[in-house]
Design an enzyme around this catalytic site. Structure first.
Site, PDB file in Angstrom:
ATOM      1  N   ALA A   1      -6.037  28.869  41.843  1.00  0.00           N
ATOM      2  CA  ALA A   1      -4.701  28.348  41.572  1.00  0.00           C
ATOM      3  C   ALA A   1      -3.706  29.178  42.369  1.00  0.00           C
ATOM      4  CB  ALA A   1      -4.418  28.437  40.082  1.00  0.00           C
TER       5      ALA A   1
ATOM      6  N   GLU B   1     -13.646  26.604  39.897  1.00  0.00           N
ATOM      7  CA  GLU B   1     -13.596  25.622  38.801  1.00  0.00           C
ATOM      8  C   GLU B   1     -13.530  24.191  39.329  1.00  0.00           C
ATOM      9  OE1 GLU B   1     -10.285  27.849  37.132  1.00  0.00           O
ATOM     10  OE2 GLU B   1     -11.364  27.877  35.225  1.00  0.00           O
TER      11      GLU B   1
ATOM     12  N   GLY C   1      -9.587  28.957  40.308  1.00  0.00           N
ATOM     13  CA  GLY C   1      -9.486  27.502  40.207  1.00  0.00           C
ATOM     14  C   GLY C   1     -10.288  26.783  41.282  1.00  0.00           C
TER      15      GLY C   1
ATOM     16  N   GLU D   1      -9.950  35.853  37.938  1.00  0.00           N
ATOM     17  CA  GLU D   1      -8.711  35.800  37.139  1.00  0.00           C
ATOM     18  C   GLU D   1      -8.477  37.083  36.347  1.00  0.00           C
ATOM     19  OE1 GLU D   1     -10.889  33.351  37.388  1.00  0.00           O
ATOM     20  OE2 GLU D   1      -9.889  31.400  37.455  1.00  0.00           O
TER      21      GLU D   1
END
Ligand code: CAA
Length: 255
Positions: A63, A109, A106, A129
């Protein structure tokens, strides 16, 4: 310039993340454009399989940290990333992640949310993260625990350690590892094989396999039986069985 390049290659939709300056970090624009592309292809009967790719050196670095840094709690609730993951999960067309380089946070993911992962030998996966003081928020803790088992998921999520493509393959995280120059071709080849299969049965099969993550064995078996019965009601299965008996190639029409 679009942050996600879209292209149709025969029956395959190819979405390529396009933010090289930010290592393909998943900005709000990427989440919005990718969800829009996936949903459009999912509604297009000509698109039978979808490949999500990055570049040679990075699939996606997670992200967008710069975007997240400026968001408070309330702001995060309204972020396009919040809506993205359920939108992606609702896509019925098979999704293949074509991963070369970094698939972190992300990005990892995003690959995990696909139905299959083809990885270059240069791919690296990880959930860093924890190093930022947060935890995965796009399904990483849940999908890794289901895919790799609790112990391995715990180690990756708590340490933020990156793993190589070969390690990922040994753990069962990826379907196959390719030579460095072949990751996209092999991803598209796999997509084309799936695209040649009868599309209604493909969607039912995807739904049935995904049910294994959601239900008890008895519940999943029951769902599988219902989906199998639906497949029996299609014209394609009549054609598939007739073609077998007549020793010819089937012509599937998606009915
Ligand atoms: N978000 C925003 N920008 C990013 C980014 C990210 N996730 N990753 C890289 N960038 C930017 C950098 O800020 C840098 O920008 P500038 O040139 O403007 O300074 C540019 O991309 C290049 O980055 P590097 O110089 O670090 O490139 P590198 O090739 O040396 O390293 C990397 C590549 C290993 C991927 C490294 O950039 C990195 O570690 N990135 C962060 C990975 C990360 O922590 N991901 C998790 C994000 S949180 C998340 O994903 C939450 C969630 O689950 C929902």
């Amino acid at each position: 310039m679009s942050t996600v390049l879209t292209e149709i290659r025969g029956p395959v939709g190819l979405a390529t993340l396009n933010r090289p300056d930010a290592r393909n970090a998943l900005s709000p624009e990427v989440f919005k454009e990718l969800a829009t592309a996936l949903e459009a292809w999912d509604g297009d009967p000509e698109v039978r399989c979808i490949v999500i790719a990055g570049g040679d050196e990075w699939f996606a670095a997670g992200a967008d940290i710069r975007d997240m840094a400026s968001r408070g709690f309330q702001d995060m609730l309204d972020s396009p990333s919040t809506g993205f993951w359920p939108r992606m999960a609702a896509v019925r067309t098979p999704l293949i992640a074509a991963v070369s380089g970094y698939a972190l946070g992300g990005g990892c993911e995003l690959a995990l949310a696909c139905d299959m992962i083809v990885a270059s030998e240069r791919a690296e996966f990880g959930q860093p993260e924890i190093l930022l003081g947060i935890i995965p928020g796009g399904g990483g803790t849940q999908r890794l625990a289901r895919l790799l088992g609790k112990q391995r998921a715990m180690e990756l999520v708590l340490t933020g350690r990156r793993i190589t493509a070969l390690e990922a393959e040994a753990m069962g995280l990826v379907n196959r590892v390719t030579k460095a120059r072949d990751w996209l071709k092999e991803s598209l080849d796999l997509a084309e094989v799936i695209a040649r299969r009868p599309p209604l049965a493909v969607r039912l099969a995807k739904q049935a396999v995904l049910a294994a993550d959601e239900t008890t064995l008895a519940g999943g078996l029951s769902q599988e039986r219902r989906l199998f019965e639906l497949a029996m009601a299609t014209e394609d299965r009549v054609e598939g069985m007739q073609a077998f008996i007549e020793k010819r190639k089937p012509e599937f029409r998606g009915r």
